[in-house]
Motif scaffolding. Structure first.
Motif, PDB file in Angstrom:
ATOM      1  N   ASP A   5       0.869  -1.411  -0.384  1.00 36.24           N
ATOM      2  CA  ASP A   5      -0.005  -0.424   0.225  1.00 36.24           C
ATOM      3  C   ASP A   5       0.712   1.399  -0.004  1.00 36.24           C
ATOM      4  N   SER A   6       2.097   1.239   1.450  1.00 32.02           N
ATOM      5  CA  SER A   6       2.912   2.357   0.522  1.00 32.02           C
ATOM      6  C   SER A   6       3.405   2.411  -0.548  1.00 32.02           C
ATOM      7  N   LEU A   7       4.306   1.041  -0.958  1.00 30.50           N
ATOM      8  CA  LEU A   7       4.460   1.894  -2.777  1.00 30.50           C
ATOM      9  C   LEU A   7       3.418   2.627  -3.613  1.00 30.50           C
ATOM     10  N   GLY A   8       2.764   1.376  -3.777  1.00 30.81           N
ATOM     11  CA  GLY A   8       1.679   1.924  -4.528  1.00 30.81           C
ATOM     12  C   GLY A   8       0.977   3.406  -3.948  1.00 30.81           C
ATOM     13  N   GLY A 174      12.677   0.244  -0.251  1.00 33.12           N
ATOM     14  CA  GLY A 174      11.991   0.502  -1.375  1.00 33.12           C
ATOM     15  C   GLY A 174      11.425   1.740  -1.635  1.00 33.12           C
ATOM     16  N   ALA A 175      10.469   1.761  -2.316  1.00 40.34           N
ATOM     17  CA  ALA A 175       9.759   3.079  -2.720  1.00 40.34           C
ATOM     18  C   ALA A 175       9.283   3.466  -1.141  1.00 40.34           C
ATOM     19  N   THR A 176       8.950   3.515  -0.545  1.00 41.07           N
ATOM     20  CA  THR A 176       7.965   3.932   0.869  1.00 41.07           C
ATOM     21  C   THR A 176       8.418   5.119   0.988  1.00 41.07           C
ATOM     22  N   TRP A 177       7.613   5.725   1.770  1.00 44.23           N
ATOM     23  CA  TRP A 177       6.934   6.512   2.576  1.00 44.23           C
ATOM     24  C   TRP A 177       8.533   6.621   3.391  1.00 44.23           C
ATOM     25  N   PHE A 178       8.799   5.858   3.862  1.00 40.48           N
ATOM     26  CA  PHE A 178      10.129   5.725   5.668  1.00 40.48           C
ATOM     27  C   PHE A 178      11.520   5.897   4.532  1.00 40.48           C
TER      28      PHE A 178
END
Length: 209
Positions: A5-8, A174-178
Motif C-alpha cells: 500500500d505504501s509503495l502504491g 523500497g519505494a516507501t514513505w519511510f
C-alpha cells in the motif's frame, strides 16, 4: 499500511508528467520562499523511480528529474541575482540592516575575488543559504561570470545529491514513505553541516616570518 500500500501510494503521488513542472516550480521559487519542500519533492520522485521497471508507466525517470532539478535551481539563482542587481538603493539599505545578509555578501565577495566559489556550493545545501548568497551576489554587483558558473555547479551538485539519496533509499528500503523520510533526513544533515562550515570563522593568516 503495509508495504505494498505504501509503495502504491508513493508512486501514485508522483506518477504522471506533471511531477516535473511541480518539482521545477518548487525549486525555482524556494530561492524566494525557502519554506517550500523542494528537496523533499525531488527525493520522493527519485525514490519512486528507484524501483521502477520497464513496464512502469508514469513513474519519474532519474535523468530528466536530475536535469529538471538542476536547471530550475540555476534559473532561480539567476532570477534572484538579477532582482538584487537591479534592486538599487532600497535593497542596499535592507541588506545593510541585516547582519546575516551583510556578512554573506562580504564573504561571497572575498571568495569570488580569490577565484573560489565553494561558498556558493555550500550555501545551496544550507537552510536559506541559497537565498542569502544569490541576493548577496546581486546586491554586491558581482559580475555574472563570477557567480553563475559556481551557481551552476551548486545546482548540479545539490540535484545530484538529492536524486542520489532518493534512488539509494529506494534501492535499500523500497519505494516507501519511510525511505523518502530517511533520505530527506540525510539531506537535512548535509544542510546542517554546510551551515556549520559557512559560519565557521575563517582561519587567521599566518604571520610573516
Amino acid at each position: 499500511m503495509n508495504l505494498l500500500d505504501s509503495l502504491g501510494s508513493l508512486r501514485s503521488l508522483t506518477a504522471g508528467p506533471w511531477i516535473y513542472p511541480v518539482v521545477a516550480t518548487s525549486i525555482l521559487l524556494d530561492v524566494f520562499l525557502p519554506v517550500l519542500p523542494s528537496g523533499f519533492l525531488v527525493i520522493t520522485a527519485a525514490t519512486a523511480a528507484a524501483t521502477a521497471t520497464g513496464a512502469s508507466t508514469g513513474v519519474p525517470s532519474l535523468l530528466p528529474l536530475l536535469l529538471c532539478a538542476a536547471g530550475a535551481s540555476v534559473l532561480g539563482d539567476f532570477l534572484a541575482y538579477r532582482l538584487a542587481l537591479r534592486g538599487g538603493a532600497r535593497l542596499d539599505r535592507a541588506i545593510g540592516r541585516s547582519r546575516r545578509l551583510s556578512l554573506a555578501q562580504e564573504r561571497l565577495g572575498t571568495a569570488l575575488a580569490r577565484g573560489g566559489g565553494l561558498l556558493v556550493v555550500l550555501a545551496r545545501f544550507a537552510p536559506a543559504g541559497r537565498s542569502v548568497v544569490s541576493l548577496g551576489a546581486g546586491a554586491a554587483k558581482r559580475r555574472a561570470e563570477e557567480f553563475l558558473p559556481w551557481s551552476a555547479l551548486a545546482g548540479v551538485t545539490w540535484a545530484s545529491y538529492s536524486v542520489g539519496l532518493g534512488w539509494l533509499g529506494g534501492q535499500w528500503l523500497g519505494a516507501t514513505w519511510f525511505s523518502a523520510g530517511v533520505s530527506t533526513l540525510a539531506l537535512f544533515l548535509a544542510g546542517g553541516l554546510a551551515a556549520y562550515l559557512i559560519r565557521r570563522p575563517a582561519a587567521a593568516p599566518a604571520p610573516a616570518s
